[in-house]
Design a protein around this motif. Structure first.
Motif: not given
Length: 343
Positions: A235-237, A248-260, A267-276
């Protein structure tokens, strides 16, 4: 043995409901934790396997969340590098001799994790043995920018002016520092994974202070090195990272942490190939229950049953939050997300 629910969600696989856990769930919001701290200092708890495991497990027992996040500080591996760090109440990590020269960097050692962090690794094993098979152990480390910021500034900062000046005017020193941090942190999280951590989270809490170009040049390669060091889901947060999500997604992480600060679906639309993971504002938990419920359900609605959502806050639990509120919120997420999620 079935994989933990959190692991399956991190891999965007089918799950029976949305997994839920809370960053900083172990700690000051729990009266049972405060009772332990009356007798033991923070780093004493973190470095004593039985105490560390107990504090890690307290919120799992109370809230029935889907993950136990190991009780530690993002500065824990720095102690193994030979630096003295003090945790000052109301301030945060304080380094009396900041790292600002090449000589300072060269004085930092890259320790053998099995030796330097043996108590932490034993605590991971104890926690993994105490959990149900469907519950996960989350190990973590600080992100390279955030930790470097503490080391260079000497204490928490909002502007990171000293840090950015070093980064931009002494790039050789900066890259040497981040390389040493990345080597240490990569070994640290790899050892945690070998000891039983099911998921690793990289907490680059203050990386949102950077522009995308500066992040890409001065931080991303080192985050990538840490995230690539383990075979378990990662998880990349960070916070304030609405401008950095793609980087951040390009750097890595199966999951991208999203703040509020960004709606979960945007946010998910910006990293569509990852979990969030995310992303309820932690301060909402200080509101009446009706408001908490409405905002939590809005997060779930924005996830829309899409595979790969992990419910969490947009940052850590505030110390003043009523522990019963977290218990009630975890139950709400379990109940309202229990419909089958399409694969």
């Amino acid at each position: 043995m079935a994989e933990p629910l959190l692991v399956r969600a991190a891999r965007r696989g089918p799950v029976e409901r949305t997994p839920v856990w809370f960053m900083r769930q172990a700690g000051r919001s729990l009266p049972e934790y405060r009772a332990i701290r009356e007798k033991h200092a923070f780093f004493e708890v973190a470095s004593t396997p039985e105490l560390c495991a107990e504090v890690t497990l307290q919120p799992v027992r109370r809230h029935d969340v889907d993950a136990a996040v190991m009780f530690a500080d993002i500065m824990t591996p720095v102690l193994g590098m030979g630096l003295d760090v003090r945790l000052v109440e109301g301030v945060g990590p304080v380094v009396d001799r900041p790292v600002r020269t090449m000589a300072d960097v060269e004085a930092l050692r890259v320790p053998d994790p099995e030796e330097a962090f043996a108590p932490v690794l034993e605590a991971v094993r104890l926690v993994r043995g105490a959990l149900r098979p469907d519950q996960a152990v989350v190990g973590f480390c600080g992100g390279p920018f955030t930790v470097a910021g503490y080391l260079v500034e000497g204490r928490p900062s909002r502007e990171f002016a000293v840090t950015k000046r070093l980064m931009l005017t002494e790039p050789a020193v900066w890259h040497a520092l981040l390389a040493r941090l990345a080597d240490t942190f990569a070994a640290y999280v790899a050892a945690k994974a070998r000891s039983g951590a099911d998921v690793i989270q990289l907490f680059d809490s203050w990386v949102g202070a950077l522009s995308p170009a500066h992040y890409r040049t001065y931080v991303a390669p080192y985050s990538a090195r840490i995230l690539a060091a383990v075979d378990v889901p990662t998880i990349h947060f960070g916070t304030g990272t609405a401008t950095l999500l793609e980087e951040m997604a390009a750097a890595g992480g199966d999951v991208i942490g999203l703040d509020w600060r960004i709606p979960l679906d945007a946010g998910w639309d910006r990293v569509p190939d990852r979990a969030v993971q995310g992303n309820l504002d932690p301060a909402v938990l200080l509101a009446p229950w009706e408001r908490i419920e409405a905002e939590a359900l809005d997060v779930l609605a924005r996830a829309a049953g899409r595979p790969g959502h992990i419910f969490n806050l947009g940052h850590g639990v505030l110390p003043s939050v009523d522990a019963d509120t977290l218990t009630r919120l975890a139950a709400l997420v379990r109940e309202r997300s229990a419909a089958p999620v399409p694969a």
